[in-house]
Design a protein around this motif. Sequence first.
Motif, short mmCIF file in Angstrom:
data_model
loop_
_atom_site.label_atom_id
_atom_site.label_comp_id
_atom_site.label_asym_id
_atom_site.label_seq_id
_atom_site.Cartn_x
_atom_site.Cartn_y
_atom_site.Cartn_z
N LEU A 186 0.86 -1.18 0.00
CA LEU A 186 0.00 0.00 0.00
C LEU A 186 0.90 1.23 0.00
N LEU A 187 0.74 2.04 -1.04
CA LEU A 187 1.62 3.21 -1.20
C LEU A 187 0.81 4.48 -1.45
N CYS A 188 1.38 5.61 -1.03
CA CYS A 188 0.77 6.89 -1.39
C CYS A 188 1.08 7.14 -2.87
N ALA A 189 0.43 8.13 -3.45
CA ALA A 189 0.58 8.38 -4.89
C ALA A 189 2.03 8.72 -5.25
N ASN A 190 2.71 9.49 -4.40
CA ASN A 190 4.10 9.86 -4.70
C ASN A 190 5.01 8.65 -4.69
N HIS A 192 4.20 5.58 -5.01
CA HIS A 192 3.80 4.66 -6.08
C HIS A 192 4.48 5.06 -7.39
N ARG A 193 4.48 6.37 -7.68
CA ARG A 193 5.15 6.86 -8.89
C ARG A 193 6.64 6.56 -8.83
N MET A 194 7.23 6.81 -7.67
CA MET A 194 8.67 6.58 -7.52
C MET A 194 9.01 5.09 -7.70
N VAL A 201 10.76 -1.48 -11.64
CA VAL A 201 10.11 -1.42 -10.34
C VAL A 201 11.17 -1.37 -9.24
N VAL A 202 11.06 -0.34 -8.41
CA VAL A 202 11.97 -0.20 -7.27
C VAL A 202 11.32 -0.90 -6.08
N ALA A 203 12.07 -1.78 -5.41
CA ALA A 203 11.51 -2.52 -4.28
C ALA A 203 11.16 -1.55 -3.14
N VAL A 204 10.12 -1.94 -2.37
CA VAL A 204 9.63 -1.09 -1.29
C VAL A 204 10.76 -0.77 -0.28
#
Length: 213
Positions: A186-190, A192-194, A201-204
Amino acid sequence: MELSVEESRPRRSWVEDAMSEFRVIGHDAFLDKYAKGTPPRWVYLVHEGIEYPAKALWAAALSHGVTPTTTRGFKTGQGRAELERLGFIVFTERPGSDIIREAQVDLDQMESEGERHIREIGVLKRSAAIVAAAKRRSPLKCEVCDFDFEQTYGELGRGYIECHHIEPLNYRGGNSAPTRVGDLALLCANCHRMAHRKGQVVAVEDLRKHLRK
Ligand SMILES: [Zn+2]
């Protein structure tokens, strides 16, 4: 390259089709296809938070709109000029420097938009049920930066968060496979874009390391 072919659609849509393809097939496959594997020469186009290698993108746009071509078919400056003429922001990012040059954008430039196109690419089946299940937690905060939409936007932000597939759906090669709640972040919009910056895909966990408070 001579573009004497009759233009049946605005060229901006060719670029958008090329962008969709980039997001579906990914950075490396895109360069293989349109740049014969040659790495981008520091010239990128940024659109809706995603960086695209500009020359390969223009080669893909021409391929979608006119005729199949690769980055060998035209000069970098030519592709860049065409992209800027269409109102896209192209910048140069030389290794080892923070200098980013934004293009001069003509705010009065107009292109027609809004006509309906049928797209065949980029539609992957997503499950609304698994997304709903993932969001059934409280508080609903970004797993990278702790941003809480309700805390910032009040009632408007209540229940809002974006679901990110830790392993991108396009890695499934078009085949359906089960998704577990644990496969989603679950990510915020910023953030998620990053996570999707540069088409990879950059790992969390890695995103957290990039974060500067
Ligand atoms: Zn975040």
